[in-house]
Design an enzyme around this catalytic site. Structure first.
Site, PDB file in Angstrom:
ATOM      1  N   ASN A  23     -11.478 -78.371 -20.657  1.00  0.00           N
ATOM      2  CA  ASN A  23     -11.349 -79.504 -21.583  1.00  0.00           C
ATOM      3  C   ASN A  23     -12.532 -80.466 -21.506  1.00  0.00           C
ATOM      4  OD1 ASN A  23      -9.021 -78.466 -22.596  1.00  0.00           O
ATOM      5  ND2 ASN A  23      -7.648 -79.800 -21.443  1.00  0.00           N
ATOM      6  N   ARG A  93      -8.399 -76.553 -30.909  1.00  0.00           N
ATOM      7  CA  ARG A  93      -8.120 -77.969 -31.044  1.00  0.00           C
ATOM      8  C   ARG A  93      -9.397 -78.811 -30.903  1.00  0.00           C
ATOM      9  NH1 ARG A  93      -4.608 -81.013 -33.168  1.00  0.00           N
ATOM     10  NH2 ARG A  93      -4.567 -83.050 -32.213  1.00  0.00           N
ATOM     11  N   CYS A 117      -3.028 -74.852 -29.305  1.00  0.00           N
ATOM     12  CA  CYS A 117      -1.761 -74.305 -28.861  1.00  0.00           C
ATOM     13  C   CYS A 117      -0.613 -74.947 -29.618  1.00  0.00           C
ATOM     14  CB  CYS A 117      -1.594 -74.548 -27.377  1.00  0.00           C
ATOM     15  SG  CYS A 117      -2.295 -73.240 -26.395  1.00  0.00           S
ATOM     16  N   PRO A 123      -1.073 -84.859 -34.087  1.00  0.00           N
ATOM     17  CA  PRO A 123      -1.687 -85.737 -35.080  1.00  0.00           C
ATOM     18  C   PRO A 123      -3.114 -86.125 -34.697  1.00  0.00           C
ATOM     19  CG  PRO A 123      -0.096 -86.945 -33.749  1.00  0.00           C
ATOM     20  CD  PRO A 123      -0.004 -85.510 -33.328  1.00  0.00           C
ATOM     21  N   ASP A 125      -4.268 -89.177 -36.115  1.00  0.00           N
ATOM     22  CA  ASP A 125      -4.332 -90.537 -36.668  1.00  0.00           C
ATOM     23  C   ASP A 125      -5.154 -91.494 -35.798  1.00  0.00           C
ATOM     24  OD1 ASP A 125      -2.038 -89.998 -34.934  1.00  0.00           O
ATOM     25  OD2 ASP A 125      -1.509 -92.101 -35.207  1.00  0.00           O
ATOM     26  N   ILE A 327       4.705 -86.037 -23.200  1.00  0.00           N
ATOM     27  CA  ILE A 327       3.475 -86.051 -24.013  1.00  0.00           C
ATOM     28  C   ILE A 327       3.628 -85.225 -25.295  1.00  0.00           C
ATOM     29  CG2 ILE A 327       0.958 -85.724 -23.997  1.00  0.00           C
ATOM     30  CD1 ILE A 327       1.711 -87.604 -21.749  1.00  0.00           C
TER      31      ILE A 327
HETATM   32  C1  UD1 Z   1      -5.923 -82.901 -24.509  1.00  0.00           C
HETATM   33  C2  UD1 Z   1      -6.094 -81.542 -23.900  1.00  0.00           C
HETATM   34  C3  UD1 Z   1      -4.746 -80.898 -23.679  1.00  0.00           C
HETATM   35  C4  UD1 Z   1      -3.823 -81.821 -22.898  1.00  0.00           C
HETATM   36  C5  UD1 Z   1      -3.766 -83.207 -23.539  1.00  0.00           C
HETATM   37  C6  UD1 Z   1      -2.978 -84.225 -22.713  1.00  0.00           C
HETATM   38  C7  UD1 Z   1      -8.214 -80.782 -24.808  1.00  0.00           C
HETATM   39  C8  UD1 Z   1      -8.919 -79.840 -25.728  1.00  0.00           C
HETATM   40  N1  UD1 Z   1      -6.873 -80.709 -24.791  1.00  0.00           N
HETATM   41  O1  UD1 Z   1      -5.346 -82.711 -25.792  1.00  0.00           O
HETATM   42  O2  UD1 Z   1      -4.951 -79.705 -22.963  1.00  0.00           O
HETATM   43  O3  UD1 Z   1      -2.524 -81.271 -22.914  1.00  0.00           O
HETATM   44  O4  UD1 Z   1      -5.102 -83.717 -23.690  1.00  0.00           O
HETATM   45  O5  UD1 Z   1      -3.548 -84.371 -21.453  1.00  0.00           O
HETATM   46  O6  UD1 Z   1      -8.824 -81.530 -24.075  1.00  0.00           O
HETATM   47  N2  UD1 Z   1      -1.605 -88.455 -30.312  1.00  0.00           N
HETATM   48  C9  UD1 Z   1      -1.338 -89.190 -31.437  1.00  0.00           C
HETATM   49  N3  UD1 Z   1      -2.336 -89.383 -32.344  1.00  0.00           N
HETATM   50  C10 UD1 Z   1      -3.600 -88.880 -32.182  1.00  0.00           C
HETATM   51  C11 UD1 Z   1      -3.867 -88.131 -31.022  1.00  0.00           C
HETATM   52  C12 UD1 Z   1      -2.849 -87.914 -30.101  1.00  0.00           C
HETATM   53  O7  UD1 Z   1      -0.223 -89.666 -31.621  1.00  0.00           O
HETATM   54  O8  UD1 Z   1      -4.450 -89.118 -33.039  1.00  0.00           O
HETATM   55  C13 UD1 Z   1      -0.537 -88.198 -29.314  1.00  0.00           C
HETATM   56  C14 UD1 Z   1      -0.191 -86.718 -29.152  1.00  0.00           C
HETATM   57  O9  UD1 Z   1       0.738 -86.289 -30.096  1.00  0.00           O
HETATM   58  C15 UD1 Z   1       0.348 -86.685 -27.735  1.00  0.00           C
HETATM   59  C16 UD1 Z   1      -0.463 -87.777 -27.023  1.00  0.00           C
HETATM   60  O10 UD1 Z   1      -1.032 -88.581 -28.046  1.00  0.00           O
HETATM   61  O11 UD1 Z   1       1.700 -87.072 -27.722  1.00  0.00           O
HETATM   62  C17 UD1 Z   1      -1.563 -87.256 -26.131  1.00  0.00           C
HETATM   63  O12 UD1 Z   1      -2.403 -86.374 -26.855  1.00  0.00           O
HETATM   64  P1  UD1 Z   1      -3.938 -86.248 -26.543  1.00  0.00           P
HETATM   65  O13 UD1 Z   1      -4.241 -86.854 -25.215  1.00  0.00           O
HETATM   66  O14 UD1 Z   1      -4.713 -86.701 -27.722  1.00  0.00           O
HETATM   67  O15 UD1 Z   1      -4.113 -84.697 -26.429  1.00  0.00           O
HETATM   68  P2  UD1 Z   1      -5.355 -83.856 -26.856  1.00  0.00           P
HETATM   69  O16 UD1 Z   1      -6.603 -84.667 -26.670  1.00  0.00           O
HETATM   70  O17 UD1 Z   1      -5.094 -83.229 -28.169  1.00  0.00           O
END
Ligand code: UD1
Length: 430
Positions: A23, A93, A117, A123, A125, A327
């Site tokens: 990551n 992703r 995955c 999202p 946003d 999460i």
């Molecule tokens: C990254 C990791 C993933 C890990 C996750 C949490 C990568 C490629 N992937 O995913 O393996 O499981 O961190 O440690 O590095 N959220 C929103 N809006 C957004 C973005 C996120 O509501 O715009 C929410 C998500 O739905 C989730 C939470 O924030 O509930 C955390 O997600 P996020 O930390 O962004 O995960 P990723 O960066 O996608």
């Protein structure tokens, strides 16, 4: 379709070398395109996701040279296309990191909507909110994320939810914006810090990564660098729980023990011995394991990417354990597969209630996603008899040579394709 066939029942014993963090590497590869000079990245994991991203970076005209399996040179000076769209990019992703990187550098970009995955709705946003706070127009259109700006100006961003992806993405764009950006309620994961360190090594001015307030003072351009990606906390944790579930004795080498604190603490709680040294951690599971409660949280809490691996271990530990996923909402899809092996787990909403059983028995199961796939392989190694895991393409997205490393610890596992090869393996190891 490639599969793993496993003959379980023996303890994993020995040492395993942990690779670079997937990551962190994904974000660093995207950020590398922001310089118009050669950037050398070392300790890059050779996994499907990083390779897909490298292809995407090449497809927009950047110079990409694989120096060796774990070293790559990227030069973004030849980029000639700001629409990132190829057959594979939608499957990962982390393609969204090219939005922050190229918005920062060129003020204009479109990237095919990220897949990744299937662990819940994902999202973007907060990413869009961050880009908008920098003065960009950003949104989703025709299956792509777009972001464009006449001028990018530093801004003040409060993340309503702690998001690794949004924090890193905003940090990248802000690195080349005019003036200062402040990101509050930022993610503190080790790879956020690693990406900030990488950008700083290219001349960015980022302070506070690893705390919940990150300050980024925009610079005009980024320059060449040489950088080594941090070790993969999740790969290490996966082998540590594999040691526990198989009653083994495994040392994970080339790790940063501090990043593994929440994992070590749970392993000790359930009865493992954990011995830390400078860059290694040994897990010894010589006593019967017992139950615990665990809730996934943003760093430094227990990682959501380790939730299936701990659950598979707790399902073999005495007593009732409770695992709460806070999460992602769809991260218990492996439970039905594990039930085929004899696990007793009931899922209610975002909570799994686990009644520990004495043993698993081998079964034919399916990897539903990357980390759950790895967890099911652990179950197969702990199980009596043979297990076949289908759809290992998910596992290969994030684990380099998973089967080879497991074999090095004494596992009987083989990558196969089809019934004939499964039968051949069974004959050979019986
Ligand atoms: C990254 C990791 C993933 C890990 C996750 C949490 C990568 C490629 N992937 O995913 O393996 O499981 O961190 O440690 O590095 N959220 C929103 N809006 C957004 C973005 C996120 O509501 O715009 C929410 C998500 O739905 C989730 C939470 O924030 O509930 C955390 O997600 P996020 O930390 O962004 O995960 P990723 O960066 O996608």
């Amino acid at each position: 379709m490639e599969q793993y066939v496993i003959k379980g029942g023996s303890s994993l014993v020995g040492e395993v070398e942990i690779g670079g963090a997937k990551n962190a590497a994904l974000a660093i590869l995207a950020a590398a395109t922001m310089a118009d000079e050669p950037v050398l990245i070392e300790n890059m994991p050779d996994v499907r996701d990083t390779n897909v991203l490298l292809d995407a970076i090449k497809s927009i005209g950047a110079y990409v040279e694989r120096i060796d399996r774990h070293t790559v040179k990227i030069n973004g000076s030849t980029i000639n296309d700001l629409i990132v769209e190829n057959e594979y990019i939608k499957k990962i992703r982390a393609s969204y990191y090219l939005v922050g990187a190229l918005l920062g550098k060129y003020r204009n970009v479109e990237v095919a909507l990220p897949g990744g995955c299937n662990i819940g709705s994902r999202p973007v946003d907060l990413h869009l909110k961050g880009f908008k706070a920098l003065g960009a127009q950003a949104g989703l259109s025709h299956g792509r994320i777009y972001a464009r700006a006449e001028k990018l100006k530093g801004g003040h961003i409060y993340m309503d939810v702690v998001s690794v992806g949004a924090t890193i993405n905003v940090m990248m764009a802000a690195a080349l914006a005019d003036g200062q950006t402040i990101v509050e309620n930022a993610a503190k994961e080790p790879h956020v810090v690693d990406v900030a360190n990488f950008l700083n090594s290219m001349g960015a001015n980022i302070k506070g990564a690893g705390t919940d307030t990150i300050r980024i003072r925009g610079v005009e351009r980024l320059h060449k660098t040489e950088y080594s990606v941090i070790p993969d906390q999740i790969e290490a944790g996966t082998f540590m729980f594999a040691a526990a579930a198989t009653k083994g004795d495994v040392t994970v080498k080339n790790v940063i023990p501090k990043h593994l604190d929440s994992i070590c603490s749970k392993l000790m709680e359930i009865g493992c011995e954990v011995i830390e040294s400078d860059d290694a951690v040994r897990v010894v599971a010589s006593k019967p394991l017992t139950h615990t409660h665990v809730k996934t949280l943003a760093y430094p809490g227990f990682p959501t990417d380790m939730q299936p691996q701990i659950a598979v271990t707790l399902a073999l530990s005495s007593g009732t354990s409770i695992v709460t996923e806070s999460i992602f909402e769809n991260r218990f899809k492996y439970v039905d597969e594990l039930a085929k092996m004899g696990a007793e787990i009931k899922v209610e909403g975002n909570t799994a209630i686990i009644e520990g059983v004495e043993k698993y028995t081998g079964a034919h199961i399916n990897a539903p996603d990357l980390r759950a796939g790895a967890a099911l392989v652990i179950a197969g190694m702990a199980a009596e008899g043979f297990t076949v895991v289908d759809d290992i393409v998910y596992i290969e997205r994030g684990y380099e040579d998973f089967d080879v490393k497991l074999k090095g610890l004494g596992a009987q596992i083989e990558k196969v394709s089809g019934e004939r090869e499964i039968q051949k393996f069974k004959l050979r190891v019986s």
